[in-house]
Design a protein around this motif. Sequence first.
Motif, PDB file in Angstrom:
ATOM      1  N   ALA A  78       0.835  -1.209   0.000  1.00 38.27           N
ATOM      2  CA  ALA A  78       0.000   0.000   0.000  1.00 38.27           C
ATOM      3  C   ALA A  78       0.868   1.256   0.000  1.00 38.27           C
ATOM      4  O   ALA A  78       0.579   2.226  -0.713  1.00 38.27           O
ATOM      5  CB  ALA A  78      -0.934  -0.007   1.208  1.00 38.27           C
ATOM      6  N   LEU A  79       1.945   1.242   0.770  1.00 40.35           N
ATOM      7  CA  LEU A  79       2.848   2.399   0.797  1.00 40.35           C
ATOM      8  C   LEU A  79       3.558   2.575  -0.537  1.00 40.35           C
ATOM      9  O   LEU A  79       3.754   3.714  -0.993  1.00 40.35           O
ATOM     10  CB  LEU A  79       3.863   2.260   1.933  1.00 40.35           C
ATOM     11  CG  LEU A  79       3.287   2.410   3.342  1.00 40.35           C
ATOM     12  CD1 LEU A  79       4.335   2.071   4.389  1.00 40.35           C
ATOM     13  CD2 LEU A  79       2.723   3.809   3.566  1.00 40.35           C
ATOM     14  N   GLU A  80       3.938   1.484  -1.161  1.00 39.65           N
ATOM     15  CA  GLU A  80       4.576   1.578  -2.481  1.00 39.65           C
ATOM     16  C   GLU A  80       3.612   2.155  -3.503  1.00 39.65           C
ATOM     17  O   GLU A  80       3.992   3.004  -4.318  1.00 39.65           O
ATOM     18  CB  GLU A  80       5.095   0.212  -2.922  1.00 39.65           C
ATOM     19  CG  GLU A  80       6.310  -0.232  -2.123  1.00 39.65           C
ATOM     20  CD  GLU A  80       6.719  -1.674  -2.375  1.00 39.65           C
ATOM     21  OE1 GLU A  80       5.951  -2.440  -3.025  1.00 39.65           O
ATOM     22  OE2 GLU A  80       7.815  -2.053  -1.899  1.00 39.65           O
TER      23      GLU A  80
ATOM     24  N   GLY B  59       3.171   5.809  -2.634  1.00 42.05           N
ATOM     25  CA  GLY B  59       4.409   6.519  -2.960  1.00 42.05           C
ATOM     26  C   GLY B  59       4.517   6.806  -4.448  1.00 42.05           C
ATOM     27  O   GLY B  59       4.864   7.914  -4.855  1.00 42.05           O
ATOM     28  N   ALA B  60       4.194   5.818  -5.254  1.00 46.44           N
ATOM     29  CA  ALA B  60       4.229   6.005  -6.710  1.00 46.44           C
ATOM     30  C   ALA B  60       3.194   7.047  -7.145  1.00 46.44           C
ATOM     31  O   ALA B  60       3.481   7.906  -7.991  1.00 46.44           O
ATOM     32  CB  ALA B  60       3.990   4.675  -7.417  1.00 46.44           C
ATOM     33  N   ARG B  61       2.020   6.971  -6.561  1.00 49.98           N
ATOM     34  CA  ARG B  61       0.974   7.958  -6.884  1.00 49.98           C
ATOM     35  C   ARG B  61       1.402   9.368  -6.485  1.00 49.98           C
ATOM     36  O   ARG B  61       1.221  10.327  -7.242  1.00 49.98           O
ATOM     37  CB  ARG B  61      -0.322   7.619  -6.152  1.00 49.98           C
ATOM     38  CG  ARG B  61      -1.088   6.469  -6.702  1.00 49.98           C
ATOM     39  CD  ARG B  61      -2.341   6.238  -5.867  1.00 49.98           C
ATOM     40  NE  ARG B  61      -3.119   5.119  -6.346  1.00 49.98           N
ATOM     41  CZ  ARG B  61      -4.105   4.567  -5.674  1.00 49.98           C
ATOM     42  NH1 ARG B  61      -4.440   5.020  -4.466  1.00 49.98           N
ATOM     43  NH2 ARG B  61      -4.775   3.552  -6.175  1.00 49.98           N
ATOM     44  N   TYR B  62       1.952   9.494  -5.269  1.00 49.04           N
ATOM     45  CA  TYR B  62       2.306  10.822  -4.778  1.00 49.04           C
ATOM     46  C   TYR B  62       3.407  11.456  -5.621  1.00 49.04           C
ATOM     47  O   TYR B  62       3.288  12.610  -6.034  1.00 49.04           O
ATOM     48  CB  TYR B  62       2.738  10.769  -3.301  1.00 49.04           C
ATOM     49  CG  TYR B  62       3.079  12.148  -2.780  1.00 49.04           C
ATOM     50  CD1 TYR B  62       2.069  13.018  -2.396  1.00 49.04           C
ATOM     51  CD2 TYR B  62       4.391  12.602  -2.727  1.00 49.04           C
ATOM     52  CE1 TYR B  62       2.361  14.304  -1.954  1.00 49.04           C
ATOM     53  CE2 TYR B  62       4.689  13.883  -2.281  1.00 49.04           C
ATOM     54  CZ  TYR B  62       3.671  14.729  -1.897  1.00 49.04           C
ATOM     55  OH  TYR B  62       3.963  16.006  -1.475  1.00 49.04           O
ATOM     56  N   ILE B  63       4.474  10.716  -5.891  1.00 51.36           N
ATOM     57  CA  ILE B  63       5.575  11.327  -6.631  1.00 51.36           C
ATOM     58  C   ILE B  63       5.153  11.635  -8.068  1.00 51.36           C
ATOM     59  O   ILE B  63       5.548  12.659  -8.627  1.00 51.36           O
ATOM     60  CB  ILE B  63       6.881  10.487  -6.555  1.00 51.36           C
ATOM     61  CG1 ILE B  63       8.091  11.330  -6.977  1.00 51.36           C
ATOM     62  CG2 ILE B  63       6.789   9.227  -7.369  1.00 51.36           C
ATOM     63  CD1 ILE B  63       8.408  12.486  -6.074  1.00 51.36           C
TER      64      ILE B  63
ATOM     65  N   ASN C 298      -5.818  14.414   4.781  1.00 50.13           N
ATOM     66  CA  ASN C 298      -5.773  13.808   6.111  1.00 50.13           C
ATOM     67  C   ASN C 298      -4.328  13.544   6.521  1.00 50.13           C
ATOM     68  O   ASN C 298      -4.021  12.528   7.134  1.00 50.13           O
ATOM     69  CB  ASN C 298      -6.592  12.508   6.120  1.00 50.13           C
ATOM     70  CG  ASN C 298      -6.768  11.938   7.499  1.00 50.13           C
ATOM     71  OD1 ASN C 298      -6.744  12.661   8.488  1.00 50.13           O
ATOM     72  ND2 ASN C 298      -6.922  10.636   7.588  1.00 50.13           N
ATOM     73  N   GLY C 299      -3.446  14.444   6.141  1.00 47.19           N
ATOM     74  CA  GLY C 299      -2.048  14.284   6.506  1.00 47.19           C
ATOM     75  C   GLY C 299      -1.315  13.322   5.596  1.00 47.19           C
ATOM     76  O   GLY C 299      -1.809  12.924   4.551  1.00 47.19           O
ATOM     77  N   CYS C 300      -0.161  12.946   6.021  1.00 51.55           N
ATOM     78  CA  CYS C 300       0.752  12.133   5.219  1.00 51.55           C
ATOM     79  C   CYS C 300       0.769  10.696   5.716  1.00 51.55           C
ATOM     80  O   CYS C 300       1.181  10.427   6.850  1.00 51.55           O
ATOM     81  CB  CYS C 300       2.156  12.737   5.290  1.00 51.55           C
ATOM     82  SG  CYS C 300       3.395  11.777   4.426  1.00 51.55           S
ATOM     83  N   VAL C 301       0.367   9.786   4.866  1.00 51.27           N
ATOM     84  CA  VAL C 301       0.326   8.372   5.232  1.00 51.27           C
ATOM     85  C   VAL C 301       1.734   7.844   5.528  1.00 51.27           C
ATOM     86  O   VAL C 301       1.905   6.937   6.339  1.00 51.27           O
ATOM     87  CB  VAL C 301      -0.382   7.535   4.136  1.00 51.27           C
ATOM     88  CG1 VAL C 301       0.465   7.416   2.881  1.00 51.27           C
ATOM     89  CG2 VAL C 301      -0.784   6.179   4.672  1.00 51.27           C
ATOM     90  N   PHE C 302       2.749   8.451   4.930  1.00 46.36           N
ATOM     91  CA  PHE C 302       4.127   7.997   5.143  1.00 46.36           C
ATOM     92  C   PHE C 302       4.633   8.435   6.517  1.00 46.36           C
ATOM     93  O   PHE C 302       5.339   7.685   7.185  1.00 46.36           O
ATOM     94  CB  PHE C 302       5.028   8.508   4.022  1.00 46.36           C
ATOM     95  CG  PHE C 302       4.447   8.199   2.667  1.00 46.36           C
ATOM     96  CD1 PHE C 302       4.475   6.909   2.169  1.00 46.36           C
ATOM     97  CD2 PHE C 302       3.825   9.185   1.922  1.00 46.36           C
ATOM     98  CE1 PHE C 302       3.901   6.604   0.941  1.00 46.36           C
ATOM     99  CE2 PHE C 302       3.252   8.895   0.695  1.00 46.36           C
ATOM    100  CZ  PHE C 302       3.279   7.599   0.204  1.00 46.36           C
TER     101      PHE C 302
ATOM    102  N   ALA D 243       9.752   1.480   3.806  1.00 48.58           N
ATOM    103  CA  ALA D 243       8.897   1.818   2.664  1.00 48.58           C
ATOM    104  C   ALA D 243       8.452   3.277   2.734  1.00 48.58           C
ATOM    105  O   ALA D 243       8.396   3.970   1.714  1.00 48.58           O
ATOM    106  CB  ALA D 243       7.688   0.889   2.614  1.00 48.58           C
ATOM    107  N   ALA D 244       8.153   3.752   3.933  1.00 50.13           N
ATOM    108  CA  ALA D 244       7.777   5.160   4.101  1.00 50.13           C
ATOM    109  C   ALA D 244       8.966   6.066   3.787  1.00 50.13           C
ATOM    110  O   ALA D 244       8.820   7.088   3.102  1.00 50.13           O
ATOM    111  CB  ALA D 244       7.273   5.403   5.523  1.00 50.13           C
ATOM    112  N   ALA D 245      10.138   5.693   4.269  1.00 59.82           N
ATOM    113  CA  ALA D 245      11.340   6.495   4.013  1.00 59.82           C
ATOM    114  C   ALA D 245      11.682   6.529   2.524  1.00 59.82           C
ATOM    115  O   ALA D 245      12.172   7.544   2.021  1.00 59.82           O
ATOM    116  CB  ALA D 245      12.515   5.942   4.821  1.00 59.82           C
ATOM    117  N   ALA D 246      11.413   5.453   1.808  1.00 62.07           N
ATOM    118  CA  ALA D 246      11.699   5.410   0.366  1.00 62.07           C
ATOM    119  C   ALA D 246      10.896   6.476  -0.373  1.00 62.07           C
ATOM    120  O   ALA D 246      11.397   7.096  -1.318  1.00 62.07           O
ATOM    121  CB  ALA D 246      11.389   4.023  -0.190  1.00 62.07           C
TER     122      ALA D 246
END
Length: 186
Positions: free
Chosen positions: A55-57, A60-64, A99-103, A120-123
Motif C-alpha cells: 500500500a505504501l509503495e 508513494g508512486a501515486r504521490y511522486i 488527512n495528513g501524510c500516510v508515510f 517503505a515510508a522512508a523510500a
Amino acid sequence: MPSPKRDHLVGTAAALFQRDGFHATGIDTILAQAGVAKMTLYNHFKSKDELIVAALELEGARYIAWLRERADSLAEEPGERLLAIFDALEEWFEQEAFNGCVFMKAASEYSAQNNQIHAAAAAQKRAVFDYMLENAQSARLKDPRNLAQQLLLLHEGAIAVAHEFGAPIAARQAKRAASVIIDDAG
C-alpha cells in the motif's frame, strides 16, 4: 504477480490506512471493504505487514507522479519547479479529503528504522528528495544536495503543520522560506 483483485485489495487497504491508521485498521475491515476473501489476501501477501508495504509503495508512486506532474505543469524552469512543489502542496492541503501524510503515519506507527514498513515510508521521502535534487542540479544552484535537504524539511514541515493545525497556509509559508533558500543558492 499483480492481478486486478490484488490491486483492488492494495488500493482499498491504502485508503483505509490513510484514513484510520495502520494498527487501527484490521484485516477483517480491509477484506470487508474490498469485498474479497481472506484467501485472496494470503494468496498475495504473507502478512499484514507485506500488505502495508504494498500500500505504501502504491501511494508513494501515486504521490511522486502527482507531485512531478503538478510542479512540472506549474513551472517550466527547474528552479521555479522547486517553488511550484509548494503550490502543489497547497492544492493538496485545501482538498476536503486531506488527512495528513500516510508515510509520516507509517514511520510513526512503525518507528524502528530497520522495519520494512518504516523503510517503505522512508523510500517515498527519498523520492521527493531526489526530485528536488534533480531540479536543484538542473537549475545549477549551489550545493544542490544541501538545498534539496533544506527544501525537504520545508516540505515535510508544511505537511505536518497543515495536518496538525488545519492550516493550508503552511504551504505558502514554506514556499516563502524556500524562496529565500533558493535565492541564496542562486
